[in-house]
Write a protein that holds these residues in place. Structure first.
Motif, PDB file in Angstrom:
ATOM      1  N   TRP A  10     -25.547  12.257 -16.744  1.00 40.53           N
ATOM      2  CA  TRP A  10     -24.240  11.668 -16.489  1.00 40.53           C
ATOM      3  C   TRP A  10     -24.397  10.153 -16.405  1.00 40.53           C
ATOM      4  CZ3 TRP A  10     -19.869  14.402 -16.796  1.00 40.53           C
ATOM      5  CH2 TRP A  10     -19.923  15.775 -16.585  1.00 40.53           C
ATOM      6  N   THR A  20     -23.251   6.318 -15.176  1.00 44.54           N
ATOM      7  CA  THR A  20     -22.625   5.716 -13.991  1.00 44.54           C
ATOM      8  C   THR A  20     -21.599   4.651 -14.372  1.00 44.54           C
ATOM      9  OG1 THR A  20     -24.506   4.190 -13.857  1.00 44.54           O
ATOM     10  CG2 THR A  20     -24.600   6.172 -12.499  1.00 44.54           C
ATOM     11  N   CYS A  39     -21.232  11.394 -20.411  1.00 47.07           N
ATOM     12  CA  CYS A  39     -22.638  11.804 -20.356  1.00 47.07           C
ATOM     13  C   CYS A  39     -23.295  11.572 -21.707  1.00 47.07           C
ATOM     14  CB  CYS A  39     -22.768  13.264 -19.927  1.00 47.07           C
ATOM     15  SG  CYS A  39     -22.013  14.451 -21.057  1.00 47.07           S
ATOM     16  N   ASN A  72     -22.759  16.372 -11.694  1.00 47.40           N
ATOM     17  CA  ASN A  72     -22.063  15.084 -11.763  1.00 47.40           C
ATOM     18  C   ASN A  72     -22.315  14.293 -10.480  1.00 47.40           C
ATOM     19  OD1 ASN A  72     -19.598  13.215 -11.381  1.00 47.40           O
ATOM     20  ND2 ASN A  72     -19.412  13.861 -13.501  1.00 47.40           N
ATOM     21  N   HIS A  73     -22.588  12.993 -10.623  1.00 43.38           N
ATOM     22  CA  HIS A  73     -22.940  12.161  -9.464  1.00 43.38           C
ATOM     23  C   HIS A  73     -21.730  11.822  -8.598  1.00 43.38           C
ATOM     24  CE1 HIS A  73     -21.833   9.558 -12.803  1.00 43.38           C
ATOM     25  NE2 HIS A  73     -21.437   8.667 -11.921  1.00 43.38           N
ATOM     26  N   LYS A  74     -20.518  11.922  -9.163  1.00 43.37           N
ATOM     27  CA  LYS A  74     -19.311  11.616  -8.382  1.00 43.37           C
ATOM     28  C   LYS A  74     -18.636  12.872  -7.840  1.00 43.37           C
ATOM     29  CE  LYS A  74     -18.159   7.093 -10.235  1.00 43.37           C
ATOM     30  NZ  LYS A  74     -17.103   6.204 -10.723  1.00 43.37           N
ATOM     31  N   ASN A  75     -18.827  13.994  -8.506  1.00 40.66           N
ATOM     32  CA  ASN A  75     -18.234  15.255  -8.067  1.00 40.66           C
ATOM     33  C   ASN A  75     -19.252  16.363  -8.294  1.00 40.66           C
ATOM     34  OD1 ASN A  75     -16.752  17.533  -7.538  1.00 40.66           O
ATOM     35  ND2 ASN A  75     -15.053  17.051  -8.908  1.00 40.66           N
ATOM     36  N   SER A  76     -19.929  16.796  -7.232  1.00 37.57           N
ATOM     37  CA  SER A  76     -21.022  17.766  -7.357  1.00 37.57           C
ATOM     38  C   SER A  76     -20.542  19.169  -7.738  1.00 37.57           C
ATOM     39  CB  SER A  76     -21.813  17.836  -6.047  1.00 37.57           C
ATOM     40  OG  SER A  76     -20.973  18.201  -4.981  1.00 37.57           O
ATOM     41  N   LYS A 122     -15.051   4.361 -13.866  1.00 36.98           N
ATOM     42  CA  LYS A 122     -14.607   4.892 -12.575  1.00 36.98           C
ATOM     43  C   LYS A 122     -14.484   6.414 -12.569  1.00 36.98           C
ATOM     44  CE  LYS A 122     -12.013   0.696 -11.414  1.00 36.98           C
ATOM     45  NZ  LYS A 122     -10.683   0.129 -11.093  1.00 36.98           N
ATOM     46  N   THR A 123     -14.325   7.001 -13.749  1.00 35.20           N
ATOM     47  CA  THR A 123     -14.063   8.448 -13.799  1.00 35.20           C
ATOM     48  C   THR A 123     -15.322   9.292 -13.639  1.00 35.20           C
ATOM     49  OG1 THR A 123     -14.264   8.452 -16.220  1.00 35.20           O
ATOM     50  CG2 THR A 123     -12.059   8.095 -15.289  1.00 35.20           C
ATOM     51  N   GLY A 124     -16.459   8.755 -14.075  1.00 30.71           N
ATOM     52  CA  GLY A 124     -17.705   9.521 -14.024  1.00 30.71           C
ATOM     53  C   GLY A 124     -17.692  10.727 -14.941  1.00 30.71           C
ATOM     54  N   SER A 125     -16.954  10.636 -16.039  1.00 28.06           N
ATOM     55  CA  SER A 125     -16.794  11.792 -16.938  1.00 28.06           C
ATOM     56  C   SER A 125     -17.646  11.696 -18.197  1.00 28.06           C
ATOM     57  CB  SER A 125     -15.324  11.923 -17.347  1.00 28.06           C
ATOM     58  OG  SER A 125     -14.903  10.762 -18.053  1.00 28.06           O
TER      59      SER A 125
END
Length: 377
Positions: free
Chosen positions: A83, A85, A93, A32-36, A88-91
């Motif tokens: 994933w 972009t 895909c 995930n780009h916001k949470n690795s 805001k959540t980045g959830s």
């Protein structure tokens, strides 16, 4: 087929730091780009599994926190996942598979079913007759880059075509590449937009790599045909004129279009086994082979340091080749318009003529056979 997938650290190349244990072997995965700490993996059975590596046990084994419902997932192996972009959540895909579906998912959804889907069904020329026929195209490669447009998706297919999907209120296939000319002679294994000029993208399949423009349906540049089948490839993230290709004979080829377009700049034997995948980050390249070994290469400076004018020069090269192909396309269209229109044959009459010719040929073969037998007696 082993189920486990591993996450490694360069400081300890002998043992993985995490072992992902999905219900079915993974064919692809993405951080995930916001949470690795969050990883999504596409499985051989068509499902997607979401992992949180913070929730592993004392041995480093990480099991999925969520897995998509199998009946609502792909019906073939998942070959690529990205994933998004957006939001805001980045959830969210998106995944592609050879079952011909593009499926969108939300990790935070209460029920693990696709939020949206599209079937890659297109009219493509028949290999036997050349007539356009409706066919489901299996997705083997996916490319998503928000710089080119947060709603644009490129899909490489196992038939060698490339489709561009646009996801607005409805999902539409807005562009089709290689349908008339220039398609790959086999599955497309990799699709990458150029890091500096996102309008242009690289495709890898059969024995060659091709560069395309979003505005043209045929490739603007391509490598010569290699002696071995290509399995993967990617652009350098720091040099917009350089890309890497992996081959089935264990070699890594580096092409540098900034200096020359007709020859490989550098070639290196990596493994005795077929190479299967490559990922490049700055001065490091990770290359996987069919035996399960990952080789880490330290690139020399010319392979990752960009010269001051490379970006501008590559823009000029891409535009020059685009104009050349565009002019050739216009000339071809003009020549076709000048040709007299062919009279359409009656299908029944054409079939009858074909049958009569076949009978005539068979009679001729029979006569020659009996003459030959008579001569021998």
């Amino acid at each position: 087929m082993p189920r486990e997938s591993y996450i490694w650290s360069l400081s300890n190349p002998n043992f993985p730091i995490y072992t992902l244990s999905p219900p079915s072997p993974l064919c692809t995965m993405a951080f995930n780009h916001k949470n690795s700490d969050i990883v999504v993996g596409g499985s051989y059975n068509g499902s997607l599994s979401f992992f949180d590596i913070r929730q592993g046990d004392s041995d480093g084994v990480v099991r999925p926190v969520k897995t998509t419902i199998l009946e609502k997932s792909h019906h073939d192996p998942v070959y690529d996942v990205y994933w998004l972009t957006l939001g805001k959540t980045g959830s969210e895909c998106v995944s592609s598979s050879t079952d011909g579906q593009l499926l969108w998912w939300d990790k935070n959804a209460a029920e693990m079913v696709p939020t949206e889907k599209v079937l890659l069904q297109e009219k493509v020329p028949s290999e036997l007759t050349g007539e356009l026929k409706e066919k489901i195209l299996g997705g083997t490669a996916l490319e998503y880059n928000s710089d080119a447009g947060p709603l644009k998706y490129l899909v490489g297919t196992e038939q060698g075509y490339i489709l561009q999907a646009n996801k607005r209120k409805t999902i539409e296939i807005t562009q089709r590449f290689g349908v008339e000319s220039g398609k790959h002679h086999g599955p497309i294994y990799s699709l990458w937009r150029n890091p500096s000029h996102v309008k242009y993208f690289l495709s890898v399949g059969d024995w060659s790599a091709k560069i395309w423009s979003e505005e043209l349906k045929s490739p603007i540049m391509q490598t010569r045909y290699h002696s071995a089948y290509l399995t993967d490839g990617c652009w350098s993230q720091t040099r917009c004129g350089l890309f890497f290709l992996t081959r089935i004979d264990g070699f890594l080829d580096v092409w540098d279009f900034f200096y020359r377009q007709n020859e490989v700049a550098y070639s290196q034997k990596i493994s005795d086994s077929p190479l299967t995948s490559i990922s490049v980050n700055g001065s490091m390249a990770a290359i996987g082979d069919a035996e399960g070994t990952v080789s880490i290469m330290q690139l020399c400076r010319p392979l990752f340091e960009q010269s001051s004018k490379e970006k501008e020069v590559m823009q000029q090269i891409f535009e020059r080749e685009f104009r050349r192909e565009k002019n050739l396309e216009v000339m071809k269209k003009q020549l076709n318009d000048q040709k007299p229109a062919k009279k359409e044959k009656n299908p029944e009459k054409a079939a009858k003529e074909k049958e009569d010719k076949l009978k005539e040929k068979l009679n001729e073969i029979d006569e020659k056979f009996f003459e030959h037998v008579a001569d021998e007696q």
